[in-house]
Design an enzyme around this catalytic site. Structure first.
Site, PDB file in Angstrom:
ATOM      1  N   ASP A 173       5.920  35.834  48.057  1.00  0.00           N
ATOM      2  CA  ASP A 173       6.051  34.782  47.037  1.00  0.00           C
ATOM      3  C   ASP A 173       6.257  33.429  47.717  1.00  0.00           C
ATOM      4  O   ASP A 173       6.748  33.365  48.848  1.00  0.00           O
ATOM      5  CB  ASP A 173       7.266  35.058  46.135  1.00  0.00           C
ATOM      6  CG  ASP A 173       7.123  36.356  45.373  1.00  0.00           C
ATOM      7  OD1 ASP A 173       5.982  36.811  45.163  1.00  0.00           O
ATOM      8  OD2 ASP A 173       8.174  36.911  44.981  1.00  0.00           O
TER       9      ASP A 173
HETATM   10  N1  URA Z   1       9.197  41.311  46.722  1.00  0.00           N
HETATM   11  C1  URA Z   1       9.325  40.163  46.010  1.00  0.00           C
HETATM   12  O1  URA Z   1       9.884  40.178  44.927  1.00  0.00           O
HETATM   13  N2  URA Z   1       8.819  39.045  46.536  1.00  0.00           N
HETATM   14  C2  URA Z   1       8.196  38.966  47.729  1.00  0.00           C
HETATM   15  O2  URA Z   1       7.771  37.892  48.152  1.00  0.00           O
HETATM   16  C3  URA Z   1       8.076  40.166  48.454  1.00  0.00           C
HETATM   17  C4  URA Z   1       8.586  41.322  47.919  1.00  0.00           C
END
Ligand code: URA
Length: 226
Positions: free
Chosen positions: A106
């Site tokens: 993310d």
């Molecule tokens: N899980 C999440 O919620 N976000 C990420 O970026 C990676 C794994």
């Protein structure tokens, strides 16, 4: 394959040194040799390993990079905003096939992300069968309740919108609001949704390692070939 013959203009272009139309000028500007002979004709066929530019070997034909992703960068080739690829040298950004991230983090997640132009490797590590281990450190809005490790290890946790329960995951409590979580799948926003399912909220997320590759020795924004 490094022992297959390719036209020097096509090869330099696929590695991002110059475009095909710029290859003639590139061969004039730099001392490019194959097996010791200076190259002046863009049509000449060469093998990867025999080419030197000003005495230096070419970038690898297949490249895989470990990066410490900083927050606010996006793992996408075409979104608006700061793309993770902009942190790489321009020559690597011009490679064709392109370097692409193996899975995604993310925008606000930091830490270990692999980038590769090896489509087979990318497919292998992102396939649901791969079960590549991913270790995260999550900072939480609320103190842990104490039952999270058991819930995550159960193999029975169903996230909203999913048809199958998550595979068992390992949780290690680091402090009342910090935990280390090892998962071996990569569902959309998985870690945030897992803590969400326990009534908590992730306020910061860092991936310590992906498939054994740690970013301990890299600062945010740094990368290395692996
Ligand atoms: N899980 C999440 O919620 N976000 C990420 O970026 C990676 C794994």
């Amino acid at each position: 394959m490094s022992n297959s013959y390719k036209r020097i203009d096509a090869h330099l272009s696929s590695l991002g040194y110059c475009s095909r139309s710029e290859a003639a000028a590139f061969l004039k500007k730099y001392h490019v040799t194959a097996a010791g002979k200076k190259l002046t004709d863009v049509k000449l066929k060469v093998t990867h390993d025999e080419v030197l530019i000003d005495g230096k070997g070419l970038d690898p034909e297949v490249m895989t990079i470990l990066m410490h992703k900083p927050a606010s960068f996006i793992c996408s080739h075409d979104d608006a905003g700061k793309l993770i690829y902009s942190l790489l040298p321009e020559r690597w950004q011009r490679r064709n096939p392109k370097l692409s991230t193996i899975g995604r983090l993310d925008i606000d997640t930091t830490g270990a992300i692999l980038l590769t132009d090896d489509g087979g490797l990318n497919h292998k590590l992102t396939s649901p069968k791969s079960q590549a281990p991913k270790i995260y450190e999550a900072t939480l809005a609320e103190p842990l309740k104490g039952n999270e490790a058991e819930i995550f290890a159960s193999g029975e946790l169903m996230l909203n919108g999913e048809k199958k329960a998550l595979l068992p995951a390992k949780l290690e409590v680091l402090s009342p609001t910090k935990a280390r979580l090892e998962i071996c799948e990569g569902k959309y926003h998985q870690v945030k949704r897992m803590f969400g399912a326990t009534g908590n909220k992730v306020i910061a997320l860092h991936r310590v390692s992906f498939n054994g590759f740690c970013v301990d020795d890299l600062k945010a924004g740094e990368y290395k070939q692996i």
